[in-house]
Design a protein around this motif. Sequence first.
Motif, PDB file in Angstrom:
ATOM      1  N   ARG A  78      -1.865   5.346  -3.082  1.00  0.00           N
ATOM      2  CA  ARG A  78      -2.587   3.864  -2.680  1.00  0.00           C
ATOM      3  C   ARG A  78      -3.627   3.841  -1.785  1.00  0.00           C
ATOM      4  O   ARG A  78      -4.618   3.254  -2.011  1.00  0.00           O
ATOM      5  CB  ARG A  78      -1.197   3.303  -2.248  1.00  0.00           C
ATOM      6  CG  ARG A  78      -1.691   1.615  -1.929  1.00  0.00           C
ATOM      7  CD  ARG A  78      -0.326   0.747  -1.679  1.00  0.00           C
ATOM      8  NE  ARG A  78      -0.343   1.156  -0.066  1.00  0.00           N
ATOM      9  CZ  ARG A  78      -0.877   0.710   0.868  1.00  0.00           C
ATOM     10  NH1 ARG A  78      -1.820   0.047   0.775  1.00  0.00           N
ATOM     11  NH2 ARG A  78      -0.646   1.139   2.026  1.00  0.00           N
ATOM     12  N   LEU A  79      -3.659   4.886  -0.543  1.00  0.00           N
ATOM     13  CA  LEU A  79      -4.442   4.819   0.215  1.00  0.00           C
ATOM     14  C   LEU A  79      -5.892   5.612  -0.441  1.00  0.00           C
ATOM     15  O   LEU A  79      -6.909   4.985   0.038  1.00  0.00           O
ATOM     16  CB  LEU A  79      -3.952   5.593   1.531  1.00  0.00           C
ATOM     17  CG  LEU A  79      -2.922   5.070   2.231  1.00  0.00           C
ATOM     18  CD1 LEU A  79      -2.403   5.953   3.434  1.00  0.00           C
ATOM     19  CD2 LEU A  79      -3.245   3.765   2.991  1.00  0.00           C
ATOM     20  N   VAL A  80      -5.398   6.440  -1.080  1.00  0.00           N
ATOM     21  CA  VAL A  80      -6.631   7.134  -1.903  1.00  0.00           C
ATOM     22  C   VAL A  80      -7.442   5.986  -2.753  1.00  0.00           C
ATOM     23  O   VAL A  80      -8.669   5.982  -2.833  1.00  0.00           O
ATOM     24  CB  VAL A  80      -6.192   8.372  -2.733  1.00  0.00           C
ATOM     25  CG1 VAL A  80      -7.241   8.800  -3.617  1.00  0.00           C
ATOM     26  CG2 VAL A  80      -5.825   9.438  -1.746  1.00  0.00           C
ATOM     27  N   GLN A  81      -6.614   5.174  -3.555  1.00  0.00           N
ATOM     28  CA  GLN A  81      -7.080   4.225  -4.166  1.00  0.00           C
ATOM     29  C   GLN A  81      -7.973   3.421  -3.365  1.00  0.00           C
ATOM     30  O   GLN A  81      -9.012   2.737  -3.768  1.00  0.00           O
ATOM     31  CB  GLN A  81      -6.126   3.360  -5.301  1.00  0.00           C
ATOM     32  CG  GLN A  81      -6.395   2.310  -6.179  1.00  0.00           C
ATOM     33  CD  GLN A  81      -7.423   2.925  -7.186  1.00  0.00           C
ATOM     34  OE1 GLN A  81      -7.298   4.195  -7.496  1.00  0.00           O
ATOM     35  NE2 GLN A  81      -8.353   2.278  -7.793  1.00  0.00           N
ATOM     36  N   LEU A  82      -7.398   2.828  -2.436  1.00  0.00           N
ATOM     37  CA  LEU A  82      -8.003   1.781  -1.545  1.00  0.00           C
ATOM     38  C   LEU A  82      -9.295   2.581  -0.986  1.00  0.00           C
ATOM     39  O   LEU A  82     -10.515   1.914  -1.136  1.00  0.00           O
ATOM     40  CB  LEU A  82      -7.406   1.518  -0.157  1.00  0.00           C
ATOM     41  CG  LEU A  82      -6.042   0.863  -0.557  1.00  0.00           C
ATOM     42  CD1 LEU A  82      -5.146   0.426   0.740  1.00  0.00           C
ATOM     43  CD2 LEU A  82      -6.427  -0.650  -1.186  1.00  0.00           C
ATOM     44  N   HIS A  83      -9.249   3.796  -0.598  1.00  0.00           N
ATOM     45  CA  HIS A  83     -10.524   4.504  -0.097  1.00  0.00           C
ATOM     46  C   HIS A  83     -11.636   4.913  -1.461  1.00  0.00           C
ATOM     47  O   HIS A  83     -12.832   4.784  -1.195  1.00  0.00           O
ATOM     48  CB  HIS A  83     -10.149   5.990   0.462  1.00  0.00           C
ATOM     49  CG  HIS A  83      -9.488   5.864   1.848  1.00  0.00           C
ATOM     50  ND1 HIS A  83      -9.734   4.983   2.838  1.00  0.00           N
ATOM     51  CD2 HIS A  83      -8.210   6.309   2.306  1.00  0.00           C
ATOM     52  CE1 HIS A  83      -8.951   5.348   3.591  1.00  0.00           C
ATOM     53  NE2 HIS A  83      -8.124   6.004   3.376  1.00  0.00           N
ATOM     54  N   ARG A  84     -10.808   4.817  -2.503  1.00  0.00           N
ATOM     55  CA  ARG A  84     -11.514   5.003  -3.521  1.00  0.00           C
ATOM     56  C   ARG A  84     -12.716   3.793  -3.811  1.00  0.00           C
ATOM     57  O   ARG A  84     -13.731   3.723  -4.240  1.00  0.00           O
ATOM     58  CB  ARG A  84     -11.038   5.600  -4.819  1.00  0.00           C
ATOM     59  CG  ARG A  84     -11.934   5.909  -6.085  1.00  0.00           C
ATOM     60  CD  ARG A  84     -11.019   6.168  -7.452  1.00  0.00           C
ATOM     61  NE  ARG A  84     -10.458   7.546  -7.091  1.00  0.00           N
ATOM     62  CZ  ARG A  84      -9.179   7.770  -7.061  1.00  0.00           C
ATOM     63  NH1 ARG A  84      -8.238   6.723  -7.144  1.00  0.00           N
ATOM     64  NH2 ARG A  84      -8.586   8.794  -6.901  1.00  0.00           N
ATOM     65  N   GLU A  85     -11.907   2.740  -3.902  1.00  0.00           N
ATOM     66  CA  GLU A  85     -12.459   1.388  -4.012  1.00  0.00           C
ATOM     67  C   GLU A  85     -13.449   1.025  -2.891  1.00  0.00           C
ATOM     68  O   GLU A  85     -14.602   0.750  -3.185  1.00  0.00           O
ATOM     69  CB  GLU A  85     -11.394   0.370  -4.185  1.00  0.00           C
ATOM     70  CG  GLU A  85     -10.462   0.294  -5.357  1.00  0.00           C
ATOM     71  CD  GLU A  85      -9.421  -0.843  -5.221  1.00  0.00           C
ATOM     72  OE1 GLU A  85      -9.291  -1.479  -4.000  1.00  0.00           O
ATOM     73  OE2 GLU A  85      -8.567  -0.893  -6.203  1.00  0.00           O
ATOM     74  N   GLU A  86     -13.274   1.642  -1.814  1.00  0.00           N
ATOM     75  CA  GLU A  86     -14.127   1.201  -0.640  1.00  0.00           C
ATOM     76  C   GLU A  86     -15.279   2.154  -0.921  1.00  0.00           C
ATOM     77  O   GLU A  86     -16.537   1.757  -0.755  1.00  0.00           O
ATOM     78  CB  GLU A  86     -13.704   1.684   0.720  1.00  0.00           C
ATOM     79  CG  GLU A  86     -12.549   0.655   1.216  1.00  0.00           C
ATOM     80  CD  GLU A  86     -11.712   0.987   2.553  1.00  0.00           C
ATOM     81  OE1 GLU A  86     -12.346   1.949   2.986  1.00  0.00           O
ATOM     82  OE2 GLU A  86     -11.099   0.241   2.992  1.00  0.00           O
ATOM     83  N   LEU A  87     -14.850   3.407  -1.446  1.00  0.00           N
ATOM     84  CA  LEU A  87     -16.235   4.375  -1.501  1.00  0.00           C
ATOM     85  C   LEU A  87     -16.828   3.863  -2.681  1.00  0.00           C
ATOM     86  O   LEU A  87     -18.200   4.038  -2.742  1.00  0.00           O
ATOM     87  CB  LEU A  87     -15.612   5.637  -1.836  1.00  0.00           C
ATOM     88  CG  LEU A  87     -16.670   6.752  -2.111  1.00  0.00           C
ATOM     89  CD1 LEU A  87     -17.568   7.058  -1.146  1.00  0.00           C
ATOM     90  CD2 LEU A  87     -16.064   8.040  -2.735  1.00  0.00           C
ATOM     91  N   HIS A  88     -16.272   3.072  -3.878  1.00  0.00           N
ATOM     92  CA  HIS A  88     -17.121   2.639  -4.962  1.00  0.00           C
ATOM     93  C   HIS A  88     -17.921   1.543  -4.553  1.00  0.00           C
ATOM     94  O   HIS A  88     -19.197   1.497  -4.927  1.00  0.00           O
ATOM     95  CB  HIS A  88     -16.056   2.046  -5.979  1.00  0.00           C
ATOM     96  CG  HIS A  88     -16.849   1.507  -7.221  1.00  0.00           C
ATOM     97  ND1 HIS A  88     -17.459   2.136  -8.044  1.00  0.00           N
ATOM     98  CD2 HIS A  88     -16.612   0.108  -7.484  1.00  0.00           C
ATOM     99  CE1 HIS A  88     -18.053   1.401  -8.940  1.00  0.00           C
ATOM    100  NE2 HIS A  88     -17.632   0.178  -8.612  1.00  0.00           N
TER     101      HIS A  88
END
Length: 580
Positions: free
Chosen positions: A137-147
Motif C-alpha cells: 500500500r505504501l509502495v502504491q502511494l509512493h508510486r502514485e506520488e512518484l507518478h
Amino acid sequence: MTAPPEVWKIASVTDAALARAAVGAITTAGGSPALERARFLTALTARLRRCLNQGGEWELLLHLRHDTGAQDGRVDVLLRPVDASWPSADDEPALTCPLPHQPVTGRVPARTPLPEALLRADENTAAVLDLLQEQERLVQLHREELHHTNQGVLALHSHLEAAALAQRELLEAERAARAEAERARRLLTFLGDASAAITVSLSPTAILRRLSDLLVPEYATRLDVWLFDEEDAPGHVREHAAAAVVAARTGRPQHAGPRPGNLPGIGDLPPSALSPERPLLAIPLGAHRLLGVLTLTAPGPRFDADTCITLVELARRVGIALDNARRYEQYRDTAETLQRAQLTDLPAVPGLLLTARYLPATWGLNIGGDWYDAFRQPDGSLLVVIGDVTGHGLHAAVVMGQLRTALRAYAIDDTSPGEILTQLHRMLRHLQPELYATALIARIRPGEPRVVWASAGHPPAVVRDDDGTVRVLDGKPGVMLGIPADHTYTDQVTRLPTGSSLVLYTDGLVERRARGIDAGIERLAQALAALRTPELEQDLDAGADAVLKHILHDSERDDDVCLLVCHRLTAIAQEPLPSA
C-alpha cells in the motif's frame, strides 16, 4: 544472563516440525518483529530440511540470552550432528533472532502438539503478509506520488523546453532584427557617403568615375551608363540591353534574369542576351528629365530587395548630379565665352613689349570678374588697366564689361588715371550699389622714363628694373570702386627706365588662404628677379609663363588670375637690325 541451552533431537520430519514450532513460539512470545521472525524461521526451516536430507540424528541447541538489567535479548539456534564435538570447525554459524521483550527464564515451554504447531505456523506468514500488504500500500502511494511527481517533472520539462524554444526564437528574432538594422544602417551610410562623393563634383566624367568606384565590385560586377545626349554624337552608337531600352522607354526600373526578381517597383523581363547567367538591373537616370539609363550586372545569383531600393535612390541622385553638372557646364561655357570676349588684343607700341595672361579658377564656377585692358590714346600714350569685380558668374562678367566700356569712354579726353577711377567710382555707385571692384590704371608715354598710375584698392603693381631689382609700388591706394562714400583718386608717378618692366596682376596670383598677400607678392618679386632682361626682350611670353609656373605650380585655384606685363625696350633692342 544466559539460560542453559535446550537440546532437541531431530531425527524425523515430525521432530523438525515440532522444534520449529517451539522456536516460533519463543520468538513470538519475545515480541520479535514479524519480518525478523519470518526471516529467522525461514532460515531455520532451510537448515532443518538440509539436515533431514543428510540423514542421521541431529541436535538443535537453543540458547535464550539476555543481559542483566536489559529489557531485550535474543535467541540463538545451532544445529549439529549427534555426538559431534563442540564446537566444530564445520559447524554453520548460529541463527540469531532479536527478542525485544525479556525472554521467560527457565526452560523452553513444553512441546506444542503438531496439529496446533502447523496451525500456528501460518501466523508468521499472515503477519508477513499483513506487513507486505502494508508495504505494498505504501509502495502504491509512493508510486502514485512518484507518478504525479514525474507528471509534474514532465510538465516542467515541457514548459522549460517551450520556454527554451521561445527564448531561442526570441534570440533568433533579435539577431535577425539586429542584422537587418545593421544592414539597413550600412545601406543608409553607403547611400549618404555615395551621394556626398557624387555631388561634390560638377564634372559628368568625374561623377561617373566615382559611381563606378562606389558600385564595383560590391554591388555590381560591372556597370554600363547610357547617356542619351552621347547617342547624338557621331561614333557613339552601341548596343544596349533590352532591359535598358525598356527602362528608357517607360522611365521605370527593369530587372532581367533567369528567374523573376519580384523586386518592389521594378518590372521583370526575361534574361538578357548580353548577360544570360547573371541578372541585370536597368535604372533610369534623372529626376526632372530622363538623361539616360544605368545598367548593373548582379554580383551574385540575384539582387536583394533592400539593395535595389538603395540603388534606385542612388541612381535618382546621380541623375540630379548629372543634370546639375550639365547645366553648370552650359552656364560656365556661356560666362567664360562672354568674359574672354571682353579681353582685348594687346596693341603694338613702339619701344614697348606687352603680354598678358588670363587663367580661370579651377575650382567652383571658374568665372570671375578679373580683366585687363591696354589701348592707345590720341596723344600716342598707352593706357594699361587691370581690375577685379567682386563675386563670380555671369553677373560679375557683365559688370566687368560695363567697367571696361566706361573706362575706355572716360579715357578719350586725355583724362589722368586718377580722374578715370573717380568717374568709374561714381558710375558703379549709381548703377551697381551693392557691387564693388578694384582697379589699377597706368599711363605710359613712349620716350618718357616714368609712369603715371592710380589704384582703387587693387594689389600694388611691381616694377622690375634692368638690373633685376624689384620695386613694389606701395603708394597709398584709394578705396575700392563702388564703396558707398565719395572719394577722389590721386595720380602717382614712378620711374620706368629702359630695360625695366611694369607688372600688373590680380589677387588670384598672389593671395592664398593659408598665407597672406604679402608672402605672395614676395614670391612674385623672386620670380621676376630670377629673369634676365635679354631673355625678356627676346621672348616676353616665355617670361610671363615662367612667373606663373613659379608662383602657381600648376595647382588648383579657387580664383581667377590676370597678369599684364609692360616691358620698356633697351636702346640696343630698339635699334633696327642691319640689312644683309
